[in-house]
Design a protein around this motif. Structure first.
Motif, PDB file in Angstrom:
ATOM      1  N   GLN A 122      89.313 -52.624  99.642  1.00 54.73           N
ATOM      2  CA  GLN A 122      88.605 -51.594  99.060  1.00 54.73           C
ATOM      3  C   GLN A 122      89.455 -50.734  98.217  1.00 54.73           C
ATOM      4  O   GLN A 122      88.909 -50.334  97.137  1.00 54.73           O
ATOM      5  CB  GLN A 122      88.047 -50.603 100.088  1.00 54.73           C
ATOM      6  CG  GLN A 122      87.110 -49.725  99.585  1.00 54.73           C
ATOM      7  CD  GLN A 122      86.651 -48.578 100.649  1.00 54.73           C
ATOM      8  OE1 GLN A 122      87.355 -47.589 101.192  1.00 54.73           O
ATOM      9  NE2 GLN A 122      85.103 -48.827 101.020  1.00 54.73           N
ATOM     10  N   GLU A 123      90.488 -50.255  98.458  1.00 55.87           N
ATOM     11  CA  GLU A 123      91.516 -49.736  97.555  1.00 55.87           C
ATOM     12  C   GLU A 123      91.880 -50.541  96.340  1.00 55.87           C
ATOM     13  O   GLU A 123      91.670 -49.886  95.098  1.00 55.87           O
ATOM     14  CB  GLU A 123      92.786 -49.447  98.568  1.00 55.87           C
ATOM     15  CG  GLU A 123      92.492 -48.159  99.327  1.00 55.87           C
ATOM     16  CD  GLU A 123      93.811 -48.054 100.259  1.00 55.87           C
ATOM     17  OE1 GLU A 123      94.786 -48.724 100.026  1.00 55.87           O
ATOM     18  OE2 GLU A 123      93.939 -46.899 100.978  1.00 55.87           O
TER      19      GLU A 123
ATOM     20  N   LYS B 134      88.888 -50.447  94.142  1.00 55.95           N
ATOM     21  CA  LYS B 134      88.715 -49.227  93.278  1.00 55.95           C
ATOM     22  C   LYS B 134      89.690 -49.231  92.393  1.00 55.95           C
ATOM     23  O   LYS B 134      89.564 -48.531  91.056  1.00 55.95           O
ATOM     24  CB  LYS B 134      88.760 -48.212  94.301  1.00 55.95           C
ATOM     25  CG  LYS B 134      87.417 -48.084  95.327  1.00 55.95           C
ATOM     26  CD  LYS B 134      87.576 -46.945  96.066  1.00 55.95           C
ATOM     27  CE  LYS B 134      86.202 -46.719  96.949  1.00 55.95           C
ATOM     28  NZ  LYS B 134      86.199 -45.651  98.070  1.00 55.95           N
TER      29      LYS B 134
ATOM     30  N   GLN C  61      80.930 -52.640  89.135  1.00 58.07           N
ATOM     31  CA  GLN C  61      81.675 -51.749  90.020  1.00 58.07           C
ATOM     32  C   GLN C  61      81.396 -52.170  91.436  1.00 58.07           C
ATOM     33  O   GLN C  61      80.315 -52.475  92.119  1.00 58.07           O
ATOM     34  CB  GLN C  61      81.200 -50.455  89.626  1.00 58.07           C
ATOM     35  CG  GLN C  61      81.268 -49.879  88.323  1.00 58.07           C
ATOM     36  CD  GLN C  61      80.422 -48.525  88.016  1.00 58.07           C
ATOM     37  OE1 GLN C  61      79.515 -48.308  88.810  1.00 58.07           O
ATOM     38  NE2 GLN C  61      80.950 -47.685  86.974  1.00 58.07           N
ATOM     39  N   GLN C  62      82.396 -51.942  92.245  1.00 60.49           N
ATOM     40  CA  GLN C  62      82.453 -52.406  93.773  1.00 60.49           C
ATOM     41  C   GLN C  62      81.533 -51.086  94.508  1.00 60.49           C
ATOM     42  O   GLN C  62      81.847 -50.058  94.070  1.00 60.49           O
ATOM     43  CB  GLN C  62      83.828 -52.320  94.278  1.00 60.49           C
ATOM     44  CG  GLN C  62      83.780 -53.253  95.682  1.00 60.49           C
ATOM     45  CD  GLN C  62      83.929 -52.198  96.925  1.00 60.49           C
ATOM     46  OE1 GLN C  62      84.483 -51.220  96.423  1.00 60.49           O
ATOM     47  NE2 GLN C  62      83.839 -52.456  97.919  1.00 60.49           N
TER      48      GLN C  62
ATOM     49  N   GLY D 141      81.645 -50.285  97.662  1.00 58.96           N
ATOM     50  CA  GLY D 141      82.436 -49.796  98.645  1.00 58.96           C
ATOM     51  C   GLY D 141      82.563 -50.428 100.265  1.00 58.96           C
ATOM     52  O   GLY D 141      83.685 -50.092 100.744  1.00 58.96           O
TER      53      GLY D 141
ATOM     54  N   GLU E  33      87.158 -44.629 104.201  1.00 54.23           N
ATOM     55  CA  GLU E  33      88.528 -45.216 103.867  1.00 54.23           C
ATOM     56  C   GLU E  33      89.321 -44.772 105.158  1.00 54.23           C
ATOM     57  O   GLU E  33      89.108 -44.095 105.977  1.00 54.23           O
ATOM     58  CB  GLU E  33      88.924 -44.392 102.723  1.00 54.23           C
ATOM     59  CG  GLU E  33      88.300 -44.590 101.467  1.00 54.23           C
ATOM     60  CD  GLU E  33      88.905 -44.050 100.385  1.00 54.23           C
ATOM     61  OE1 GLU E  33      89.918 -43.598 100.406  1.00 54.23           O
ATOM     62  OE2 GLU E  33      88.320 -43.999  99.338  1.00 54.23           O
TER      63      GLU E  33
END
Length: 219
Positions: A101-102, A105, A137-138, A140, A219
């Motif tokens: 995920q990081e 982003k 765009q991801q 999440g 997160e």
């Protein structure tokens, strides 16, 4: 200027405006599906590349078959059962989900420029025409799940392979619309040859209960 002339000019301008909007509508109707297919494939390739690199980086030092899978045998050396250390597997899956995920982003929006001529799949005109910019765009969420496969490798020899399946969603932004695209990736983590007769109960070994789901915004 006479009133009739003004009306005539107004009618001409309105006709041009209507025709222009009809042209844009038809252009969008014809071109959008082609551009969408091209953009989706390119976005999938780029997203899967990021996911795979993250998976390989995280699992290369943390995942060892002999540490996560235990083979139980009886006193005569016959295989009785396969057991998975789901706690350790879930911990690694959690770290992978967070890191993936990081990475997505940090990569920011994926911007793809596609020349309109490319949709005709003709090498001569593929680079012609204005470029259409598509962004992704991801969203999440990252879902990780394990799976395994058994394959006979000879008399009393069975190859056991373990995979990690990762799924995420990306928002695809077109000039005139927005859609959501699901991206999946499967990466082999480990494989080993099990020597000995493997009973059918062991072949029913299931890892679907292992994994980690990282919802959007977590997160």
């Amino acid at each position: 200027m006479h009133t009739k002339t003004k009306i005539k000019i107004l009618v001409i301008l309105l006709s041009i405006l209507i025709l222009f909007n009809v042209f844009l509508y038809e252009l969008n109707r014809v071109i959008s599906p082609a551009i969408s297919n091209i953009a989706d494939e390119e976005i999938k390739i780029r997203t899967v590349d990021i996911l795979n690199k993250t998976i390989l980086k995280e699992y290369s030092d943390k995942f060892n078959y002999d540490e996560v899978i235990k083979v139980d045998k009886d006193s005569e050396g016959n295989i009785i059962m396969l057991r998975a250390d789901t706690l350790k597997m879930n911990q690694i899956a959690c770290e992978v989900a967070i890191r993936a995920q990081e990475e997505l982003k940090e990569s920011g929006s994926i911007n793809i420029k596609i020349p309109v001529g490319y949709i005709f799949r003709n090498n001569i005109i593929s680079n012609m025409g204005p470029e259409v910019t598509v962004k992704a765009q991801q969203l999440g969420s990252i879902d990780t799940e394990y799976s395994s496969k058994f394959q006979s490798e000879g008399i009393n020899q069975t190859k056991h392979s373990i995979y990690i399946n990762v799924k995420t969603n990306v928002r695809v932004i077109f000039p005139m619309s927005v859609s959501k695209l699901e991206v999946k990736s499967q990466v082999p983590l480990a494989e080993t040859i099990i020597v000995g007769k493997v009973p059918s109960t062991a072949l029913q070994f299931d890892l679907k209960s292992a994994g980690f789901d990282l919802p959007e915004g977590k997160e």
